[in-house]
Enzyme design. Structure first.
Site, PDB file in Angstrom:
ATOM      1  CB  CYS A 198     -85.799  27.354   6.076  1.00 21.95           C
ATOM      2  SG  CYS A 198     -84.071  26.975   5.325  1.00 21.95           S
ATOM      3  CD  GLU A 252     -91.050  28.424   1.300  1.00 23.66           C
ATOM      4  OE1 GLU A 252     -91.423  27.251   1.776  1.00 23.66           O
ATOM      5  OE2 GLU A 252     -89.826  28.838   1.484  1.00 23.66           O
ATOM      6  CG  HIS A 287     -87.529  26.301   1.548  1.00 21.30           C
ATOM      7  ND1 HIS A 287     -87.888  27.514   2.190  1.00 21.30           N
ATOM      8  CD2 HIS A 287     -86.227  25.902   1.842  1.00 21.30           C
ATOM      9  CE1 HIS A 287     -86.478  28.004   2.678  1.00 21.30           C
ATOM     10  NE2 HIS A 287     -85.520  27.124   2.246  1.00 21.30           N
TER      11      HIS A 287
HETATM   12  N1  LIG Z   1     -81.225  27.931   3.467  1.00 21.94           N
HETATM   13  C1  LIG Z   1     -80.954  28.754   4.316  1.00 21.94           C
HETATM   14  O1  LIG Z   1     -80.968  29.874   4.576  1.00 21.94           O
HETATM   15  C2  LIG Z   1     -80.204  28.020   5.463  1.00 21.94           C
HETATM   16  C3  LIG Z   1     -80.341  28.226   6.826  1.00 21.94           C
HETATM   17  C4  LIG Z   1     -79.265  27.847   7.661  1.00 21.94           C
HETATM   18  N2  LIG Z   1     -78.282  28.693   7.671  1.00 21.94           N
HETATM   19  C5  LIG Z   1     -78.735  26.555   7.448  1.00 21.94           C
HETATM   20  O2  LIG Z   1     -77.734  26.494   6.749  1.00 21.94           O
HETATM   21  O3  LIG Z   1     -79.190  25.691   7.982  1.00 21.94           O
END
Ligand SMILES: NC(=O)CC[C@H](N)C(=O)O
Length: 207
Positions: A79, A186, A184
């Protein structure tokens, strides 16, 4: 042993649980010597790009991370951790990333038609672009879980999978021993575990 980098930004608990489910030894650490000892490294992350990049540098773990990546040790960014692998991110201004993979992290809103819900949250299918050992147990069309408003661009040579959400968005990248998943693993059920299992098995070493 797998080191999960703890720099104050992360989905650390669920990651450690995933490796435990795989029977893999994973340790959450902010200790540079543990990164050196580890067979493999996970760079997690949630939040905003600039804040996370600052925290990583403030932790002093950026240099050891770069050294270990340069030595050929498998590194997986997840991520925001994946986004930090790139040259730069444009979330609340321009911020330098680790520069391990050429490309930039830009708002999804720049690429998709107006009206689409952002952040992109939920399950979405993988479309394979380049072969990668990380997908050895998953198949094209398998769904994984995303939560993001930004995505990597200008990194075509390194994209291993995309996902379609108004446009084709970068879902996973690889450059030699450096890997990244925008989704993700996980939080992606058995498909995610299969990706982490393949990461554990890289270079024939057990976790
Ligand atoms: N899920 C998150 O932490 C997002 C990570 C990043 N800020 C995005 O928006 O792509």
């Amino acid at each position: 042993m797998i080191a999960i980098v703890d720099y104050g930004v992360g989905n650390l608990f669920s990651l450690r649980s995933s490796f435990a489910a795989l029977g893999a030894e994973a340790t959450v650490t902010a200790d540079a010597s543990e990164l050196r000892r580890a067979e493999k490294i996970i760079l997690p992350g949630v939040g905003a790009f600039g804040d996370a990049a600052d925290k990583l540098r403030a932790s002093g773990l950026d240099r050891p991370l770069l050294d270990e990546a340069a030595s050929g040790k498998p590194l997986l960014g997840i991520c925001l951790g994946m986004q930090l692998l790139f040259d730069a991110g444009f979330e609340y201004g321009e911020h330098a990333g680790l520069g391990l993979i050429p490309g930039e992290v830009r708002a999804i809103a720049e690429a998709v038609p107006p009206g689409l819900k952002i952040p992109h949250i939920g399950w979405n299918a993988l479309k394979f672009r380049k072969p990668t050992p990380l997908f050895k147990y998953v198949k094209e069309g398998d769904c994984v879980y995303f939560v993001h408003s930004f995505a990597a661009r200008g990194c075509d040579d390194y994209v291993t999978a995309e996902t379609e959400y108004g446009a084709w968005l970068t879902a996973a990248v690889a450059r030699d021993n450096v890997f990244g998943c925008q989704f993700h693993p996980e939080k992606s059920g058995s498909v995610g575990l299969d990706i982490l299992r393949a990461f554990c098995e890289l270079e024939g070493s057990s976790c």
